[in-house]
Design an enzyme around this catalytic site. Structure first.
Site, PDB file in Angstrom:
ATOM      1  N   HIS A 218       6.582  -6.880  -1.389  1.00 21.50           N
ATOM      2  CA  HIS A 218       7.274  -7.739  -2.131  1.00 21.50           C
ATOM      3  C   HIS A 218       7.800  -7.297  -3.484  1.00 21.50           C
ATOM      4  CE1 HIS A 218       6.840 -11.979  -3.502  1.00 21.50           C
ATOM      5  NE2 HIS A 218       6.252 -11.538  -4.605  1.00 21.50           N
TER       6      HIS A 218
ATOM      7  N   THR B   7       2.957  -5.336   0.642  1.00 22.14           N
ATOM      8  CA  THR B   7       3.913  -6.150   1.606  1.00 22.14           C
ATOM      9  C   THR B   7       3.572  -7.747   1.295  1.00 22.14           C
ATOM     10  OG1 THR B   7       2.393  -6.333   3.310  1.00 22.14           O
ATOM     11  CG2 THR B   7       3.857  -4.457   3.365  1.00 22.14           C
ATOM     12  N   ASP B   8       4.451  -8.484   1.727  1.00 19.91           N
ATOM     13  CA  ASP B   8       4.093  -9.986   1.842  1.00 19.91           C
ATOM     14  C   ASP B   8       4.467 -10.547   3.034  1.00 19.91           C
ATOM     15  OD1 ASP B   8       7.001 -10.432   2.277  1.00 19.91           O
ATOM     16  OD2 ASP B   8       7.402 -10.698   0.028  1.00 19.91           O
ATOM     17  N   SER B   9       4.194 -11.852   3.550  1.00 20.07           N
ATOM     18  CA  SER B   9       4.009 -12.315   4.796  1.00 20.07           C
ATOM     19  C   SER B   9       5.586 -12.246   5.345  1.00 20.07           C
ATOM     20  CB  SER B   9       3.459 -13.840   4.778  1.00 20.07           C
ATOM     21  OG  SER B   9       4.421 -14.764   4.004  1.00 20.07           O
TER      22      SER B   9
END
Lengths: 148, 148, 148, 148
Positions: C28, C21-23
């Site tokens: 992502h 995952t990304d922020s």
């Protein structure tokens, strides 16, 4: 009693993938830390915990875990080269270090020989204040069951 | 007038790193999409935008961008192999597709020859409701300046 | 006859991991191409092929596969956000395009809904001359069995 | 004499990218090791060494470096969270440990505060026999110049 089966959440496996190697023909070193973290996640799930109770996400903002578990330290030793298609056995040894921290030692074996090992240390923090705090009930339960 | 210098935020460069290759000796294909995204981020910064106004984060919860820009489509073509140490020239061609979407075509050259190209399409959504919305003033400004 | 079981090498699964995952709280985007490639590798192995016969490596220099399979094109569509812990069903649809090329379409489902799809196209080349050539017997066999 | 400029190959910088974060909003821990390795590669290049003399590749088979430099140990400490867009200053401290091994300590700073540090240890091996050997002239030269 067969400990291999009684604590099945500490005994995992995976296969080395092509994209994890570099042009020297073996796994690129930091992929091992991905394996450590993914093995920890798999271990929590096999033990019975929900990812959404442990891992924060903006998508889950209204129900965010109160406690985050940032990594404060990690290390690894590489003993043998690993290449695409190798079958890896994984053994996790989690231990509690203090009321708010724990670490997971992860041993990677291929053909019953240790090929690498990693260690990842987490510190519990309040996800709002970002100050140190105690581990959650869920993580404590997993740690206790793992070290019995 | 020298267009290379007048729109310097669309002309970037990078060097292929060892960890981006796989055991076939060339870059592992999906690294190209990392280059596309990082080039886009570098372009926004060089144009003058702040990352914290574009990219959401739990650390920035009280000041979260109202608009998120998830990727809905991407593609790439690979023309020549790339290996560790190769110097890559990067050219971005952003275009607006609709009031709420845009795409960035990114061309990668080595020794003045195109070696690969990627395309990434974004759709603006309201970060609370997750419904489609219009692009932000900042992104519109960057798109207009880029296509003049 | 149960097609799910008769071609089990085309029906795989995986769980979204935190590091993917990304922020923004979701995977992502380019991690999907890693899933595509790793699914293809898993499919070949479940069908019965050896990684060392398909994937080149300096460690295997004296017995290097004569044919390499570089990726020449790929694309993906993203329909729904995916977050840590989501269970993903994976369906592969490989097809031969020409004597020396094939592509794999990979559909990703969560709760029986398609959340993303990817396509990766490979071109066979002689690993010494790097000129186009025909697909190997092994890959042809997997392609034929997959499209029956 | 300005040491910052006299050993410019030990003083680098980079900017945190969106794809390096996870859904907790900060960089995912093992990305730091990618930074360590890429900084080392950049340092060698700025000092004047060629990537093709250091890093093996099947594409370079007829002129392969005789000495490979696998990583045998690494570790990292994480002191402060890092988010998309943060500007990072990087300081490398390489030291020779024995005739065939060296390590690089890498300090990462943001706003003049140390936010993380990593250490990566390499062992020279003969790329054919895979037995331990002495470091190459090139690496020795870079190590000596770096520790003067």
């Amino acid at each position: 009693m067969d400990t291999l089966h009684s604590k099945n959440w500490l005994h995992l496996s995976r296969i080395v993938r092509f994209g994890e190697t570099d042009s020297a023909g073996v796994i690129h070193f930091y992929q091992l830390f991905r394996w450590c973290h993914e093995s920890w996640e798999e271990s929590l799930a096999k033990y019975g915990l929900n990812a959404s109770d442990i891992f924060p996400s903006l998508l889950n903002k209204d129900n965010e875990p109160l406690i985050a578990l940032p990594i404060v330290h990690c290390k690894a030793d590489f003993l043998k080269p690993l290449k695409t298609g190798d079958h890896i056995q994984i053994e996790l040894s989690p231990i509690k270090i203090a009321v708010g921290s724990f670490q997971v030692e992860t041993k990677f074996k291929c053909d019953n020989e240790t090929v690498a090992q990693g260690l990842v240390r987490h510190q519990a923090i309040n996800s709002q204040t970002r100050l140190s705090c105690e581990l959650s009930t869920e993580i404590n339960s997993w740690l206790e069951a793992s070290s019995l």
